[in-house]
Design a protein around this motif. Structure first.
Motif, PDB file in Angstrom:
ATOM      1  N   TYR A 262     -17.338   9.576   8.356  1.00  0.00           N
ATOM      2  CA  TYR A 262     -18.778   9.605   8.614  1.00  0.00           C
ATOM      3  C   TYR A 262     -19.455   8.275   8.289  1.00  0.00           C
ATOM      4  CZ  TYR A 262     -18.369  14.602   9.366  1.00  0.00           C
ATOM      5  OH  TYR A 262     -18.015  15.830   9.873  1.00  0.00           O
TER       6      TYR A 262
ATOM      7  N   CYS B  12     -12.294  22.598  14.333  1.00  0.00           N
ATOM      8  CA  CYS B  12     -13.182  21.589  13.762  1.00  0.00           C
ATOM      9  C   CYS B  12     -14.585  22.165  13.609  1.00  0.00           C
ATOM     10  CB  CYS B  12     -13.236  20.330  14.638  1.00  0.00           C
ATOM     11  SG  CYS B  12     -13.853  20.588  16.304  1.00  0.00           S
ATOM     12  N   LYS B  13     -15.324  21.580  12.711  1.00  0.00           N
ATOM     13  CA  LYS B  13     -16.738  21.930  12.581  1.00  0.00           C
ATOM     14  C   LYS B  13     -17.554  21.165  13.614  1.00  0.00           C
ATOM     15  CE  LYS B  13     -20.627  21.866   9.356  1.00  0.00           C
ATOM     16  NZ  LYS B  13     -21.020  21.580   7.967  1.00  0.00           N
ATOM     17  N   THR B  14     -17.160  19.925  13.808  1.00  0.00           N
ATOM     18  CA  THR B  14     -17.838  19.034  14.737  1.00  0.00           C
ATOM     19  C   THR B  14     -16.810  18.117  15.362  1.00  0.00           C
ATOM     20  OG1 THR B  14     -19.705  17.491  14.929  1.00  0.00           O
ATOM     21  CG2 THR B  14     -18.399  17.339  12.918  1.00  0.00           C
TER      22      THR B  14
ATOM     23  N   SER C  61     -14.343  27.018  14.429  1.00  0.00           N
ATOM     24  CA  SER C  61     -14.621  26.348  13.151  1.00  0.00           C
ATOM     25  C   SER C  61     -13.793  26.988  12.050  1.00  0.00           C
ATOM     26  CB  SER C  61     -16.104  26.459  12.792  1.00  0.00           C
ATOM     27  OG  SER C  61     -16.430  27.810  12.517  1.00  0.00           O
TER      28      SER C  61
ATOM     29  N   GLY D 285     -15.502  20.248   8.330  1.00  0.00           N
ATOM     30  CA  GLY D 285     -15.995  18.997   8.903  1.00  0.00           C
ATOM     31  C   GLY D 285     -15.282  17.753   8.437  1.00  0.00           C
TER      32      GLY D 285
END
Length: 154
Positions: free
Chosen positions: A14, A99-101, A132, A142
């Motif tokens: 991130y 995945c979360k995102t 998710s 994530g």
């Protein structure tokens, strides 16, 4: 008939937004990057690993690392390399993403078309699901993306 499973996973960073997120050869607009020497296309890596399961020619690892060192970071090229060893006709490919995102569903049709183009099969022979996992794993929380594929050839 032969069936093979392919798997791959990558961490999400991130703090780095310089690198595009690419899954199934399709770009996603995200505020993170996938940690990898290549473009980090975990979907194409898992498909490549499934083909390696059929052909017994491992591409992800030494071959893809050598390609990266030579400036080839597009995972489509690794998949094309694996396809050189496949003497069978692909009849079906199932892809499961955890995945979360990013949100996968808005890009599923584009991914199916692109993967079908690369593999030389009809997109209707490619199923893509995503979850998710109720945030029970690091992927669902994530911290990364995990992909399993099931490849059927004749």
């Amino acid at each position: 008939m032969k069936v093979a499973i392919g798997q791959d996973s990558h961490r999400i960073d991130y703090t780095n937004t310089d690198k595009k997120v690419v899954l199934g050869g399709v770009e996603f607009e995200e505020d993170f990057s996938i940690v990898a020497n290549s473009d980090g296309d975990v979907v194409l890596h898992a498909i490549t690993n499934a083909i390696s399961g059929i052909t017994c020619k491992n591409i992800i690892g030494k071959v893809s690392d050598d390609m990266c060192k030579n400036g080839i970071t597009n995972s489509e090229e690794y998949l094309k390399e694996a396809l050189k060893y496949l003497d069978n006709q692909i009849v079906h490919l199932s892809i499961s993403i955890e995945c979360k995102t990013p949100k996968i569903s808005p890009k599923v049709e584009e991914m199916r078309k692109n993967i079908g183009r690369i593999l030389g099969i009809n997109e209707n022979c490619i199923g893509i699901t995503a979850t998710s996992g109720e945030a029970l794993t690091e992927f669902g929380k994530g911290n990364g993306i995990s992909v399993f594929t099931c490849l059927t050839v004749e």
